[in-house]
Scaffold this active site. Structure first.
Site, PDB file in Angstrom:
ATOM      1  CB  CYS A   1      61.194  24.764  74.225  1.00  0.00           C
ATOM      2  SG  CYS A   1      61.076  25.526  72.600  1.00  0.00           S
TER       3      CYS A   1
ATOM      4  CB  CYS B   1      63.863  24.275  71.747  1.00  0.00           C
ATOM      5  SG  CYS B   1      63.200  25.927  71.972  1.00  0.00           S
ATOM      6  CG  ASP B   2      64.881  20.884  73.694  1.00  0.00           C
ATOM      7  OD1 ASP B   2      65.815  21.379  73.060  1.00  0.00           O
ATOM      8  OD2 ASP B   2      64.573  21.232  74.850  1.00  0.00           O
TER       9      ASP B   2
END
Length: 303
Positions: free
Chosen positions: A130, A133-134
């Site tokens: 992701c 997300c990261d």
């Protein structure tokens, strides 16, 4: 007879449980494995509104405890089928059967891994599924994205705004993604296309991922790419086969439902990554859970 049975104890399912019991309904959550879903493996969450930093495990545990403390019943049993019985539903598991007035399917979806030997050990230590997300953890560093669809190119576009260098690796000579997405990336100086190529190995040290080995499928040549992060975007796979006779699935196996989280089957709702949707994030999973639970409550009350 429960008011609501929820299949899945990820973010969507547990959020639905919280909203269901707060609306005064009896709620049973059935989970095949462990609570939390994919987010459990995320070391640091930075994009959930109102929480600056929290581990995926702590986030999921908080949801789990909140749902239980409010009165939701949670059992770890795999659902193998659901049958309509009059105005209600019978949910079959490997251990028995349960009845409910409404059912919420929140089974989630799993990211497709590359299948390399040390891939799972490096999740959270350089390997991610992701970028949204990261990605911020790799600001001003070198990363690679593996995939050829819109998700992969959107991930590369996102990362190119923050990272020093982005390699975009695809096993074919042309992308499946929209042409406009390809052209947007092609003009970026810090993005390099690595086509006709597959990742054959992940190289790491004590701190995590340090390089990947890539093989050109046409020439047979191999090269090492020094990267700090690898974002795998080769698709997700939902686990909805057991419900195919009850709800409509799209060609990829996702449950067909819009933002109302209602399926075509009366009394069956869905929430989270298992449904057809364009954005699959922690915040949207929680939102789906709330929407599905309140829709189920309204369905029961109108009954």
């Amino acid at each position: 007879m429960y008011d609501i049975i929820i299949v899945g104890a990820g973010t969507a399912g547990l959020s639905a449980a919280i909203y269901g019991v707060r609306a005064g309904k009896s709620v049973l959550v059935l989970e095949a494995a462990s609570y939390g879903g994919q987010i459990v493996n995320t070391p640091d969450i930075e994009n959930y509104p109102g929480i600056a930093h929290i581990s995926g495990f702590d986030f999921a545990t908080g949801l789990y405890n909140q749902a239980k403390d409010l009165g939701a019943e949670i059992r770890f049993e795999k659902v193998i089928g659901i049958e309509a019985e009059g105005a209600g539903k019978r949910v079959e598991t490997g251990s028995g059967s349960y009845e409910a007035r409404a059912v919420i399917l929140a089974t989630g979806a799993k990211n497709r891994p590359l299948g390399l030997p040390n891939e799972q050990e490096l999740v959270g230590r350089g390997v991610s599924y992701c970028a949204t997300c990261d990605g911020m953890f790799f600001r001003n560093r070198t990363v690679a994205v593996n995939g050829g669809g819109n998700t992969a190119l959107e991930d590369a576009q996102f990362l190119a705004n923050y990272c020093e260098k982005v390699y975009l690796i695809h096993r074919r000579d042309a992308f499946r993604a929209d042409v406009k997405e390809v052209e947007r990336l092609r003009v970026k100086d810090n993005v390099e296309f690595v086509l006709d190529s597959v990742i054959t190995a992940l190289e790491s040290d004590a701190s995590g991922l340090r390089a990947i080995r890539v093989k050109n499928q046409k020439s047979g040549g191999e090269r090492e790419l020094r990267v700090d992060g690898l974002f795998v975007a080769i698709g997700q796979s939902p686990d909805n086969a057991a419900f195919a006779r009850l709800v409509k699935l799209d060609p990829k196996g996702y449950i067909e439902a819009g933002e109302s989280c209602r399926t075509e089957a009366a009394g069956i709702f869905t929430a989270g990554d298992c449904r057809t949707k364009s954005v699959r994030q922690l915040a949207t999973a929680a939102a789906d859970g709330a929407v599905a639970a309140l829709a189920a409550v309204n369905y029961i009350d109108a009954g």
